[in-house]
Design an enzyme around this catalytic site. Sequence first.
Site, PDB file in Angstrom:
ATOM      1  N   GLU A  39       0.606  -1.238  -0.096  1.00 25.72           N
ATOM      2  CA  GLU A  39      -0.003   0.148  -0.058  1.00 25.72           C
ATOM      3  C   GLU A  39       0.797   1.229  -0.129  1.00 25.72           C
ATOM      4  OE1 GLU A  39      -2.153   2.382  -0.458  1.00 25.72           O
ATOM      5  OE2 GLU A  39      -3.352   0.476  -0.341  1.00 25.72           O
TER       6      GLU A  39
ATOM      7  N   LYS B 247       8.024  -1.466  -3.088  1.00 28.86           N
ATOM      8  CA  LYS B 247       7.551  -0.904  -1.746  1.00 28.86           C
ATOM      9  C   LYS B 247       8.881  -0.334  -0.996  1.00 28.86           C
ATOM     10  CE  LYS B 247       5.042   0.059   1.767  1.00 28.86           C
ATOM     11  NZ  LYS B 247       5.684   0.195   2.968  1.00 28.86           N
TER      12      LYS B 247
ATOM     13  N   CYS C 217       7.264   3.667   8.439  1.00 33.92           N
ATOM     14  CA  CYS C 217       7.768   2.847   7.133  1.00 33.92           C
ATOM     15  C   CYS C 217       9.115   3.408   6.770  1.00 33.92           C
ATOM     16  CB  CYS C 217       6.792   3.465   6.185  1.00 33.92           C
ATOM     17  SG  CYS C 217       5.358   2.174   5.971  1.00 33.92           S
TER      18      CYS C 217
HETATM   19  N1  LIG Z   1       1.231   3.355   8.006  1.00 28.94           N
HETATM   20  C1  LIG Z   1       1.275   3.410   6.838  1.00 28.94           C
HETATM   21  O1  LIG Z   1       1.164   4.625   6.053  1.00 28.94           O
HETATM   22  C2  LIG Z   1       1.858   2.209   5.921  1.00 28.94           C
HETATM   23  C3  LIG Z   1       1.759   2.290   4.589  1.00 28.94           C
HETATM   24  C4  LIG Z   1       1.962   1.392   3.802  1.00 28.94           C
HETATM   25  C5  LIG Z   1       2.238   0.163   4.342  1.00 28.94           C
HETATM   26  N2  LIG Z   1       2.582   0.060   5.767  1.00 28.94           N
HETATM   27  C6  LIG Z   1       2.879  -0.990   6.295  1.00 28.94           C
HETATM   28  O2  LIG Z   1       1.878  -1.952   6.671  1.00 28.94           O
HETATM   29  C7  LIG Z   1       2.092  -2.656   7.926  1.00 28.94           C
HETATM   30  C8  LIG Z   1       1.093  -2.424   9.098  1.00 28.94           C
HETATM   31  O3  LIG Z   1       1.238  -1.000   9.220  1.00 28.94           O
HETATM   32  P1  LIG Z   1       0.142  -0.126   9.928  1.00 28.94           P
HETATM   33  O4  LIG Z   1       0.670   1.450  10.061  1.00 28.94           O
HETATM   34  O5  LIG Z   1      -1.380  -0.340   9.856  1.00 28.94           O
HETATM   35  O6  LIG Z   1       0.611  -0.923  11.495  1.00 28.94           O
HETATM   36  P2  LIG Z   1      -0.536  -0.841  12.919  1.00 28.94           P
HETATM   37  O7  LIG Z   1       0.320  -1.253  14.155  1.00 28.94           O
HETATM   38  O8  LIG Z   1      -1.291   0.401  13.068  1.00 28.94           O
HETATM   39  O9  LIG Z   1      -1.686  -1.926  12.569  1.00 28.94           O
HETATM   40  C9  LIG Z   1      -1.163  -3.272  12.613  1.00 28.94           C
HETATM   41  C10 LIG Z   1      -2.265  -3.987  13.459  1.00 28.94           C
HETATM   42  O10 LIG Z   1      -2.350  -5.225  13.258  1.00 28.94           O
HETATM   43  C11 LIG Z   1      -2.710  -6.148  14.553  1.00 28.94           C
HETATM   44  N3  LIG Z   1      -1.991  -7.370  14.436  1.00 28.94           N
HETATM   45  C12 LIG Z   1      -0.887  -7.680  14.574  1.00 28.94           C
HETATM   46  N4  LIG Z   1      -0.640  -9.065  14.483  1.00 28.94           N
HETATM   47  C13 LIG Z   1      -1.908  -9.451  14.497  1.00 28.94           C
HETATM   48  C14 LIG Z   1      -2.365 -10.818  14.433  1.00 28.94           C
HETATM   49  N5  LIG Z   1      -1.590 -11.908  14.167  1.00 28.94           N
HETATM   50  N6  LIG Z   1      -3.695 -10.909  13.823  1.00 28.94           N
HETATM   51  C15 LIG Z   1      -4.457 -10.017  13.980  1.00 28.94           C
HETATM   52  N7  LIG Z   1      -4.113  -8.645  14.007  1.00 28.94           N
HETATM   53  C16 LIG Z   1      -2.787  -8.534  14.364  1.00 28.94           C
HETATM   54  C17 LIG Z   1      -2.169  -5.228  15.483  1.00 28.94           C
HETATM   55  O11 LIG Z   1      -2.857  -5.290  16.761  1.00 28.94           O
HETATM   56  C18 LIG Z   1      -2.381  -3.867  14.902  1.00 28.94           C
HETATM   57  O12 LIG Z   1      -3.726  -3.097  15.180  1.00 28.94           O
HETATM   58  C19 LIG Z   1       3.304  -2.364   8.352  1.00 28.94           C
HETATM   59  O13 LIG Z   1       4.513  -3.515   7.817  1.00 28.94           O
HETATM   60  C20 LIG Z   1       3.741  -1.025   7.882  1.00 28.94           C
HETATM   61  O14 LIG Z   1       4.986  -0.836   7.560  1.00 28.94           O
HETATM   62  C21 LIG Z   1       2.399   1.080   6.433  1.00 28.94           C
END
Ligand SMILES: NC(=O)c1ccc[n+]([C@@H]2O[C@H](COP(=O)([O-])OP(=O)(O)OC[C@H]3O[C@@H](n4cnc5c(N)ncnc54)[C@H](O)[C@@H]3O)[C@@H](O)[C@H]2O)c1
Length: 427
Positions: free
Chosen positions: A94, A153, A209
């Site tokens: 994403e 990414k 990120c």
């Molecule tokens: N924040 C951004 O703008 C962005 C953009 C692109 C990609 N990413 C990537 O996407 C991923 C997620 O990022 P985020 O910002 O949403 O993180 P986040 O911490 O806000 O969300 C992750 C969620 O996953 C849940 N989780 C973890 N393990 C789990 C499991 N086994 N089963 C169910 N739920 C589980 C956690 O409780 C948490 O609520 C990361 O790798 C990040 O680098 C983030």
Amino acid sequence: MFEIKKICCIGAGYVGGPTCSVIAHMCPEIRVTVVDVNESRINAWNSPTLPIYEPGLKEVVESCRGKNLFFSTDIDDAIKEADLVFISVLSNPEFLAEGTAIKDLKNPDRVLIGGDETPEGQRAVQALCAVYEHWVPREKILTTNTWSSELSKLAANAFLAQRISSINSISALCEATGADVEEVATAIGMDQRIGNKFLKASVGFGGSCFQKDVLNLVYLCEALNLPEVARYWQQVIDMNDYQRRRFASRIIDSLFNTVTDKKIAILGFAFKKDTGDTRESSSIYISKYLMDEGAHLHIYDPKVPREQIVVDLSHPGVSEDDQVSRLVTISKDPYEACDGAHAVVICTEWDMFKELDYERIHKKMLKPAFIFDGRRVLDGLHNELQTIGFQIETIGKKVSSKRIPYAPSGEIPKFSLQDPPNKKPRV
Ligand SMILES: NC(=O)c1ccc[n+]([C@@H]2O[C@H](COP(=O)([O-])OP(=O)(O)OC[C@H]3O[C@@H](n4cnc5c(N)ncnc54)[C@H](O)[C@@H]3O)[C@@H](O)[C@H]2O)c1
């Protein structure tokens, strides 16, 4: 073609929540269930107060929650029922940016889908393409093999972080020479080969990120025996750390080489404006460096909850023992934070910081009253602020003004102290 009717997304965070809300909003015939192990997060998604702040998110969630968008902790059931599980055989990175996530998701520059080159892999890729085709033009949907998608990414984030570190490196040179980094950025950004985006000098990048993805790239390069490439990308992170330390040192040096027991207002704790996310925020590091020198911090952010600031600053790598309880106060508004302060330090570019009543703030501050603008949000106001009586220090520019001598009683001493005491930089 295999048609997706039920989607399950694992993780209701900054990515899963907004992404799946927009998919549900754009594809009313698809049932989208977002699951998470964190029950309180799921409860918040099901309540009027969503767990994350993102402009436009509430409206999108409210338009489809309970119709075709569901938030649940029942992970096993949601996976069993789903035709597609995010985090599965495909790589679908994403590219949303926090603060503009809904806009980015509704109108993406591109959607990238990587999958196995097997017939099953390709069927899965096409099925996911069909979901995005509900609202994204086909030519913006790229399909690649899994490695290309994964590396794209990392490379995208590494290039963005590199631009910030590059302009930040120039900002140090600007401060030393008398150039203005904003003018340099405008000049080089008008070259179409360079472009004008991501050339904003600041106190350093943050967010979940950039650092993670660049370090991931560094790790991959090392593991694949490409040490020169690893070192090249490592430097992007090193420059970011340097910029944060440099800014903190400048605050300490300007405040007559000590901040011990001085009150400093930190305005902004989120890693950027329009989000409540604090992960890897430069505010954390600036606060750490100032706490290490014994400063009393009064922190205000319009969207970051008090508990989050305390958790971030209490991390063992940031503070020790009772430092946070002794040195940190969370303020409910910016005026309270600045009341009686020696200096105001702007760490996040919230628009509201441009519109504060600086006369009111100046009246209540100790003199000489300093503003350290780590985000260049006050650029248009320097004359006005100097007329009020502020000493302004900003990233990538020497603000020409007479340095006001230090006077503990508030009176200006007779001797001249126009230059800062000679001291080696702390970086
Ligand atoms: N924040 C951004 O703008 C962005 C953009 C692109 C990609 N990413 C990537 O996407 C991923 C997620 O990022 P985020 O910002 O949403 O993180 P986040 O911490 O806000 O969300 C992750 C969620 O996953 C849940 N989780 C973890 N393990 C789990 C499991 N086994 N089963 C169910 N739920 C589980 C956690 O409780 C948490 O609520 C990361 O790798 C990040 O680098 C983030």
